[in-house]
Design a protein around this motif. Structure first.
Motif, PDB file in Angstrom:
ATOM      1  N   GLU A 140      10.678  -8.154 -22.708  1.00 13.35           N
ATOM      2  CA  GLU A 140      11.399  -7.211 -21.855  1.00 13.35           C
ATOM      3  C   GLU A 140      10.897  -7.195 -20.409  1.00 13.35           C
ATOM      4  OE1 GLU A 140      14.118  -5.622 -22.860  1.00 13.35           O
ATOM      5  OE2 GLU A 140      13.852  -6.728 -24.746  1.00 13.35           O
ATOM      6  N   TRP A 141      10.141  -8.213 -20.041  1.00 10.61           N
ATOM      7  CA  TRP A 141       9.754  -8.315 -18.637  1.00 10.61           C
ATOM      8  C   TRP A 141      11.006  -8.591 -17.818  1.00 10.61           C
ATOM      9  CZ3 TRP A 141       4.581  -9.089 -16.338  1.00 10.61           C
ATOM     10  CH2 TRP A 141       3.545  -8.735 -17.214  1.00 10.61           C
ATOM     11  N   LYS A 142      11.094  -7.982 -16.642  1.00 12.27           N
ATOM     12  CA  LYS A 142      12.304  -8.077 -15.826  1.00 12.27           C
ATOM     13  C   LYS A 142      12.062  -8.915 -14.568  1.00 12.27           C
ATOM     14  CE  LYS A 142      14.330  -5.167 -18.607  1.00 12.27           C
ATOM     15  NZ  LYS A 142      15.355  -5.644 -19.583  1.00 12.27           N
ATOM     16  N   ILE A 143      13.045  -9.722 -14.241  1.00  9.78           N
ATOM     17  CA  ILE A 143      12.986 -10.471 -12.978  1.00  9.78           C
ATOM     18  C   ILE A 143      13.568  -9.598 -11.870  1.00  9.78           C
ATOM     19  CG2 ILE A 143      13.846 -12.487 -11.728  1.00  9.78           C
ATOM     20  CD1 ILE A 143      13.777 -14.026 -14.333  1.00  9.78           C
ATOM     21  N   TRP A 144      12.793  -9.448 -10.816  1.00 10.28           N
ATOM     22  CA  TRP A 144      13.147  -8.535  -9.721  1.00 10.28           C
ATOM     23  C   TRP A 144      13.245  -9.300  -8.409  1.00 10.28           C
ATOM     24  CZ3 TRP A 144      10.113  -7.659  -5.379  1.00 10.28           C
ATOM     25  CH2 TRP A 144      10.520  -6.610  -4.539  1.00 10.28           C
ATOM     26  N   LYS A 145      14.241  -8.969  -7.603  1.00  9.86           N
ATOM     27  CA  LYS A 145      14.393  -9.529  -6.265  1.00  9.86           C
ATOM     28  C   LYS A 145      14.535  -8.405  -5.254  1.00  9.86           C
ATOM     29  CE  LYS A 145      14.746 -13.813  -7.788  1.00  9.86           C
ATOM     30  NZ  LYS A 145      13.646 -14.786  -7.609  1.00  9.86           N
ATOM     31  N   GLN A 146      13.897  -8.569  -4.111  1.00 10.03           N
ATOM     32  CA  GLN A 146      13.998  -7.571  -3.047  1.00 10.03           C
ATOM     33  C   GLN A 146      15.397  -7.634  -2.433  1.00 10.03           C
ATOM     34  OE1 GLN A 146      11.297  -8.165   0.262  1.00 10.03           O
ATOM     35  NE2 GLN A 146      11.013  -5.966   0.478  1.00 10.03           N
ATOM     36  N   ASN A 147      16.043  -6.505  -2.355  1.00 13.38           N
ATOM     37  CA  ASN A 147      17.407  -6.447  -1.833  1.00 13.38           C
ATOM     38  C   ASN A 147      17.374  -6.000  -0.370  1.00 13.38           C
ATOM     39  OD1 ASN A 147      20.187  -6.476  -1.657  1.00 13.38           O
ATOM     40  ND2 ASN A 147      20.431  -4.437  -2.566  1.00 13.38           N
ATOM     41  N   ASN A 148      17.285  -6.957   0.529  1.00 14.51           N
ATOM     42  CA  ASN A 148      17.203  -6.641   1.955  1.00 14.51           C
ATOM     43  C   ASN A 148      18.599  -6.497   2.556  1.00 14.51           C
ATOM     44  OD1 ASN A 148      14.340  -6.959   1.921  1.00 14.51           O
ATOM     45  ND2 ASN A 148      14.601  -9.178   2.044  1.00 14.51           N
ATOM     46  N   ASN A 149      18.741  -5.568   3.516  1.00 18.06           N
ATOM     47  CA  ASN A 149      20.023  -5.474   4.213  1.00 18.06           C
ATOM     48  C   ASN A 149      20.114  -6.546   5.298  1.00 18.06           C
ATOM     49  OD1 ASN A 149      18.748  -4.569   6.609  1.00 18.06           O
ATOM     50  ND2 ASN A 149      18.814  -2.442   5.911  1.00 18.06           N
ATOM     51  N   TRP A 150      21.266  -6.639   5.917  1.00 21.05           N
ATOM     52  CA  TRP A 150      21.526  -7.742   6.838  1.00 21.05           C
ATOM     53  C   TRP A 150      20.627  -7.717   8.063  1.00 21.05           C
ATOM     54  CZ3 TRP A 150      22.906  -7.072  11.910  1.00 21.05           C
ATOM     55  CH2 TRP A 150      23.323  -5.787  12.290  1.00 21.05           C
ATOM     56  N   ALA A 151      20.054  -6.578   8.416  1.00 21.79           N
ATOM     57  CA  ALA A 151      19.232  -6.476   9.620  1.00 21.79           C
ATOM     58  C   ALA A 151      17.759  -6.794   9.369  1.00 21.79           C
ATOM     59  CB  ALA A 151      19.345  -5.064  10.199  1.00 21.79           C
ATOM     60  N   TYR A 152      17.381  -7.076   8.118  1.00 19.98           N
ATOM     61  CA  TYR A 152      15.983  -7.362   7.781  1.00 19.98           C
ATOM     62  C   TYR A 152      15.494  -8.616   8.504  1.00 19.98           C
ATOM     63  CZ  TYR A 152      11.973  -8.813   4.942  1.00 19.98           C
ATOM     64  OH  TYR A 152      10.726  -9.228   4.518  1.00 19.98           O
ATOM     65  N   LYS A 157      17.863  -7.359  19.597  1.00 22.83           N
ATOM     66  CA  LYS A 157      19.006  -7.708  20.441  1.00 22.83           C
ATOM     67  C   LYS A 157      20.162  -8.248  19.604  1.00 22.83           C
ATOM     68  CE  LYS A 157      16.373  -8.645  24.674  1.00 22.83           C
ATOM     69  NZ  LYS A 157      16.046  -9.640  25.715  1.00 22.83           N
ATOM     70  N   ASP A 158      19.827  -9.048  18.582  1.00 17.46           N
ATOM     71  CA  ASP A 158      20.880  -9.576  17.706  1.00 17.46           C
ATOM     72  C   ASP A 158      21.523  -8.452  16.901  1.00 17.46           C
ATOM     73  OD1 ASP A 158      20.596 -12.173  18.521  1.00 17.46           O
ATOM     74  OD2 ASP A 158      19.103 -12.661  17.005  1.00 17.46           O
ATOM     75  N   ILE A 159      20.706  -7.512  16.428  1.00 14.81           N
ATOM     76  CA  ILE A 159      21.245  -6.384  15.663  1.00 14.81           C
ATOM     77  C   ILE A 159      22.240  -5.590  16.509  1.00 14.81           C
ATOM     78  CG2 ILE A 159      20.663  -4.163  14.609  1.00 14.81           C
ATOM     79  CD1 ILE A 159      18.052  -5.402  13.666  1.00 14.81           C
ATOM     80  N   ALA A 160      21.861  -5.313  17.759  1.00 16.91           N
ATOM     81  CA  ALA A 160      22.750  -4.561  18.647  1.00 16.91           C
ATOM     82  C   ALA A 160      24.050  -5.318  18.895  1.00 16.91           C
ATOM     83  CB  ALA A 160      22.035  -4.291  19.965  1.00 16.91           C
ATOM     84  N   LEU A 161      23.940  -6.633  19.049  1.00 18.48           N
ATOM     85  CA  LEU A 161      25.128  -7.449  19.294  1.00 18.48           C
ATOM     86  C   LEU A 161      26.075  -7.423  18.093  1.00 18.48           C
ATOM     87  CD1 LEU A 161      26.677  -9.544  21.006  1.00 18.48           C
ATOM     88  CD2 LEU A 161      25.277 -11.313  19.910  1.00 18.48           C
TER      89      LEU A 161
END
Length: 293
Positions: A140-152, A157-161
């Protein structure tokens, strides 16, 4: 190229090597051009004439080849006369075997002077290639992935654009590919996690496990975790013989087989099964890498 650790990590290194080698080629071409402009033979700079009679060069310095015709009538085979001599590079060739290599400057010779590279299983994203260790029993060990948003990890400057554009397609293009990951459990009810190590390719017996997430989780997650039991072929490994290695997020479970380390009681076997088992109410264990050598 690999996007971990970050878009410029390995990319800069690979581009730097390509740049240096390209500059070397250009410098060599400039030297050849200067020799030709001066009426010199560029081969005199780069090669020496051998006494080997199999060679490519005749005694008077001119190429000498005769075309042969095979028994089937096909031409194109080249014959080198007995008076020809080989051109040999003035620079010696690089070492061809591990035994010919000099002693490593910064790495333990036990781990560096061997024929096989380390193999690993890696739960981070993105990951390429075929894993060395494989999961035999996951329970029952689980595989986990970090769920980053698009701005991670994206510049301000790119985020603002991209926010001004408010375009979902560009959000997807902008999303950083890198993400942490691991296989995790926090309770004995999740059972035992068993890895099969690539025994046939293991030379020294080195076994390393790394944790997620944080740069200094190795000691607390593995070495000081009294609720974590680690076994090799059913035998509980002695944590007093383990250490933090090669960095603070990892623990060296086995330094070497006993053939290489007099303090080791681990022998190389045809099958090597490494298992992790948690006791009740244990702290979470999250394995990001398992490395074997």
């Amino acid at each position: 190229r690999n996007w971990h650790p970050g878009p410029l990590g390995f990319q800069i290194a690979s581009d730097a090597f390509a740049y240096v080698y390209s500059m070397g080629v250009l410098m060599a071409l400039e030297l050849i051009e200067k020799d030709m402009d001066a009426g010199l033979d560029p081969r005199d700079r780069w090669f020496v004439k051998s006494t080997d009679d199999r060679g490519l060069l005749s005694t008077d310095g001119e190429y000498e080849e005769t075309e042969l015709t095979s028994s089937e009538g096909q031409s194109g085979l080249r014959h080198l006369s007995s008076k020809q001599r080989l051109l040999e590079p003035k620079l010696s060739l690089p070492p061809q075997t591990v035994k010919d290599m000099p002693e490593p400057l910064f790495c333990d010779p036990l781990y560096c002077s061997i024929p096989h590279p380390p193999s690993c299983i890696n739960y981070e994203k993105p990951t390429y290639g075929v894993p060395g260790p494989t999961v035999q029993t996951q329970n029952e060990w689980k595989i986990w992935k970090q769920n980053n948003n698009w701005a991670y990890e994206v510049g301000k400057k790119d985020i603002a654009l991209f926010k001004r554009w408010n375009d979902e397609e560009w959000y997807q293009k902008c999303t950083h590919l890198d993400a942490c990951g691991g296989i995790t459990a926090s309770d004995s009810s999740q059972g035992e996690l068993v890895f099969e190590l690539p025994a046939s390719k293991m030379t020294t017996g080195l076994i390393i496990v790394c944790g997620c997430c944080g740069k200094k989780v190795g000691e607390d997650m593995f070495l000081k975790n009294e609720n974590l039991e680690i076994k090799l072929n059913g035998k509980v490994l002695n944590k007093s013989k383990m250490d933090v290695y090669p960095n603070a997020k990892c623990a060296r479970l086995v330094k070497a087989f006993k053939d290489f380390d007099e303090d080791s009681d681990i022998s190389k076997e045809d099958e090597l099964l490494l298992s992790f088992n948690l006791k009740t109410n244990a702290n979470e264990v999250k394995i990001s890498h398992l490395i074997a050598l």
